[in-house]
Design a protein around this motif. Structure first.
Motif, short mmCIF file in Angstrom:
data_model
loop_
_atom_site.label_atom_id
_atom_site.label_comp_id
_atom_site.label_asym_id
_atom_site.label_seq_id
_atom_site.Cartn_x
_atom_site.Cartn_y
_atom_site.Cartn_z
N MET A 20 -7.39 20.63 -17.63
CA MET A 20 -7.56 20.40 -16.43
C MET A 20 -6.29 20.54 -15.58
N PHE A 21 -6.65 21.30 -14.37
CA PHE A 21 -5.55 21.61 -13.28
C PHE A 21 -6.09 20.86 -12.17
N SER A 22 -4.89 20.22 -11.51
CA SER A 22 -5.30 19.65 -10.17
C SER A 22 -4.18 19.97 -9.21
N THR A 23 -4.51 19.51 -7.85
CA THR A 23 -3.48 19.47 -6.74
C THR A 23 -2.45 18.62 -7.14
N LEU A 24 -1.08 19.26 -6.68
CA LEU A 24 0.05 18.33 -6.79
C LEU A 24 0.08 16.99 -5.93
N ALA A 25 0.91 16.21 -6.47
CA ALA A 25 0.88 14.67 -5.45
C ALA A 25 2.33 14.22 -5.79
N GLY A 26 2.87 13.45 -4.82
CA GLY A 26 3.88 12.56 -4.95
C GLY A 26 4.05 11.34 -3.88
N PHE A 27 4.76 10.39 -4.27
CA PHE A 27 4.74 9.36 -3.35
C PHE A 27 5.72 9.71 -2.18
N VAL A 28 5.16 9.35 -0.87
CA VAL A 28 5.96 9.83 0.47
C VAL A 28 7.16 8.57 0.24
N GLU A 29 8.47 9.44 0.53
CA GLU A 29 9.41 8.43 0.59
C GLU A 29 9.95 7.78 1.89
N PRO A 30 10.77 6.67 1.63
CA PRO A 30 11.47 6.02 3.18
C PRO A 30 11.67 7.17 3.75
N GLY A 31 11.71 7.08 5.24
CA GLY A 31 12.38 8.15 5.97
C GLY A 31 11.92 9.58 5.94
N GLU A 32 10.75 9.61 5.59
CA GLU A 32 10.08 11.09 5.27
C GLU A 32 8.52 11.12 6.14
N THR A 33 8.28 12.12 6.70
CA THR A 33 6.98 12.33 7.09
C THR A 33 6.08 12.70 6.06
N ALA A 34 4.72 12.45 6.12
CA ALA A 34 3.91 12.98 5.08
C ALA A 34 3.89 14.27 4.99
N ASP A 67 6.52 16.34 5.38
CA ASP A 67 7.63 16.75 4.62
C ASP A 67 7.86 16.37 3.13
N ALA A 68 7.03 15.13 2.87
CA ALA A 68 6.96 14.98 1.50
C ALA A 68 5.97 15.87 0.73
N VAL A 69 4.85 16.77 1.49
CA VAL A 69 4.34 17.86 0.71
C VAL A 69 5.46 18.82 0.34
N THR A 104 0.97 -1.09 0.17
CA THR A 104 0.18 0.07 -0.08
C THR A 104 0.87 1.23 -0.03
N ASP A 105 0.80 2.02 -1.17
CA ASP A 105 1.76 3.12 -1.10
C ASP A 105 1.27 4.55 -0.80
N PRO A 106 1.91 4.98 0.26
CA PRO A 106 1.32 6.29 0.57
C PRO A 106 1.92 7.44 -0.46
N VAL A 107 0.69 8.21 -0.80
CA VAL A 107 1.08 9.48 -1.88
C VAL A 107 0.57 10.42 -0.91
N ALA A 108 1.32 11.48 -0.88
CA ALA A 108 0.77 12.89 -0.32
C ALA A 108 0.04 13.61 -1.44
N ILE A 109 -1.04 14.24 -1.39
CA ILE A 109 -1.64 15.06 -2.38
C ILE A 109 -2.16 16.41 -1.48
N MET A 110 -1.84 17.41 -2.21
CA MET A 110 -1.98 18.79 -1.44
C MET A 110 -2.55 19.98 -2.09
N ALA A 111 -3.63 20.52 -1.52
CA ALA A 111 -3.94 21.85 -1.93
C ALA A 111 -3.00 23.04 -1.09
#
Lengths: 306, 306
Positions: free
Chosen positions: A195-209, A211-213, A169-176
């Motif tokens: 279409m424009f959307s909120t940015l997003a990206g995978f949370v990496e090892p050793g990173e808080t959600a 900080d991923a934002v 299960t891969d956590p992804v940060a998605i952010m307004a």
């Protein structure tokens, strides 16, 4: 009327996660009268054709099941309130959906077209993520040996080295990202036109959600983000993401896009975003559909700050 | 003085995640003057021995590196503000830490004993999770072929079928469950004597983080949970979890533990929890150490509701 939750986030089944690893439990569930099976052909779910595919999930009985993909047994999804056991199974080929009033539809279209009740979308996401994981993990990443499924579909064990593997299960940060009454939205070249959307990206090892934002927004747009607040999560079965929806406060304004990640990124005023949602924006810009957590994050910002 | 954040959640390095996949970029970083390498022997980090191991991380130069584990090249961690490239590498065996004023310490002890500054714990978690993933994923889960690392350590590609594999990060729901002025805490038989902590469990495919809280609490204690609020996240490198810390409101009181998961679970009054934290509880019960997100969740509840 827009939904109160993003798609795939309601699931009425009881997963029985404390019982699934007990010896004989899975076999007993398979043998139960009334046990029912959702069947996937590739990444598509077999549905009743109905008008516009609206006939709902085709639940197979065990004896109706088509030939299944080798070494991918049915996975247990859960029991409903009447104790009916629900499974998902991966067909070996596309014949499962050939005629007989059946049609195989991709999981995104099923949500987008509203073909099943909201609480069925959760089990469809669960099924799709689990079966995708099994079909791509028939071998052991530790030694290359053959693995076999256990725990009713929630584990694979290596027959050679004994290593145990669990579903991803891969956590992804998605952010307004917000600055005063403006929101940062971007478009990938893969998106539908305008279409424009909120940015997003995978949370990496050793990173808080959080900080991923900050990392993803800076990487994609060079905008610095300070405070980050969590809003909601959503399972997103392409193939097995857990979307962590957050709102972040921008500390800077000047956008420099990473052209490998984005085709465009802009600050839109909240008024513009409202028009994008009602499809009345003068530049024809739009936001993603309301099955997405992006839409719900955008609405959350407009509702709480607009 | 207790820390303001759980361990492993601060990381001062810039991961350069937008550049890592560019051709030649990784090799150029490896070749940079001053490039430095943290080395793991098994799951232990090589440190300067110092008084009580307090000498900090032993940063190896490239020419100092011991023999590395086959097919696990150094992974890029990030650059500091002076552009020094930081890597982590997996030693083939334990000689890396033999004598010479060096000692290999496990990642939990390093945090618990406060042997490095807080911002170094984030990169240690990042290094440990990534290297553990590489060492257990030298083969392709899709076909059993040999994989090789790419993207500076953030991808492995199969030489046989071409499948691409990315590092795992496993989301875990961890939750302080509250009813009026009481908190639900449990103890696993694996815990230190008398230690009670917040319940936790992996978020499953097709499930929101909030529903994972409700499912795990019901499964382990038969307590029903209603509203769930997110508080904070923490990377927990054992081996690669993302802890999602939440507070949930109990809708019921009667506890029935799942003996496979818990040795005990009880409602503790907030006053008792305070005594558990100061180690003055009459029954000698204690809460986990302040490196854990459990401790920070407990403090959050006491601070906001106590």
């Amino acid at each position: 009327v827009n939904p109160s939750h993003p798609a795939y986030s309601k699931n009425a089944l009881d997963r029985r996660s404390g019982e699934r690893n007990q010896p004989g439990w899975y076999e007993a569930q398979l043998d139960k009268a009334g046990a029912r099976f959702a069947v996937f052909s590739g990444d598509k779910l077999v549905m009743h054709a109905g008008p516009a595919g609206s006939g709902g999930i085709k639940w197979f009985t065990r004896s109706e099941l088509p030939t299944l993909m080798g070494n991918v047994p049915p996975v247990f999804l859960g029991a409903d309130t009447s104790e009916t056991a629900h499974f998902a199974a991966q067909a070996e080929n596309d014949e499962a959906a050939a005629g007989n009033g059946l049609v195989a539809l991709d999981v995104r279209s099923i949500a987008l077209q509203g073909l099943v009740p909201a609480h069925d979308l959760g089990l469809i996401a669960q099924a799709r993520s689990l079966l995708h994981w099994h079909s791509r993990h028939r071998f052991c990443a530790n030694c290359g040996g053959t693995t076999s499924a256990g725990d009713a579909g929630y584990k694979r064990s290596c027959e050679a080295c004994g290593a145990e593997h669990f579903p991803r299960t891969d956590p992804v940060a998605i952010m307004a990202i917000v600055r005063e009454s403006n929101m940062l939205l971007g478009r990938s070249s893969r998106f539908a036109e305008n279409m424009f959307s909120t940015l997003a990206g995978f949370v990496e090892p050793g990173e808080t959600a959080e900080d991923a934002v900050r990392r993803e927004v800076f990487e994609e747009t060079a905008i610095r983000v300070g405070r980050v607040d969590y809003v909601m999560s959503q399972p997103w079965p392409f193939p097995a993401n857990l979307m962590l929806g957050m709102v972040g406060e921008a500390l800077s304004e000047e956008i420099t896009i990473d052209p490998e990640e984005l085709a465009d990124a802009r600050w839109f005023s909240f008024d513009e975003v409202r028009m994008m949602n009602t499809r009345t924006h003068p530049g024809n810009a739009v936001v993603p559909p309301d099955i997405s957590i992006a839409w719900h994050l955008i609405r959350h910002v407009l509702d709480t700050r607009g």
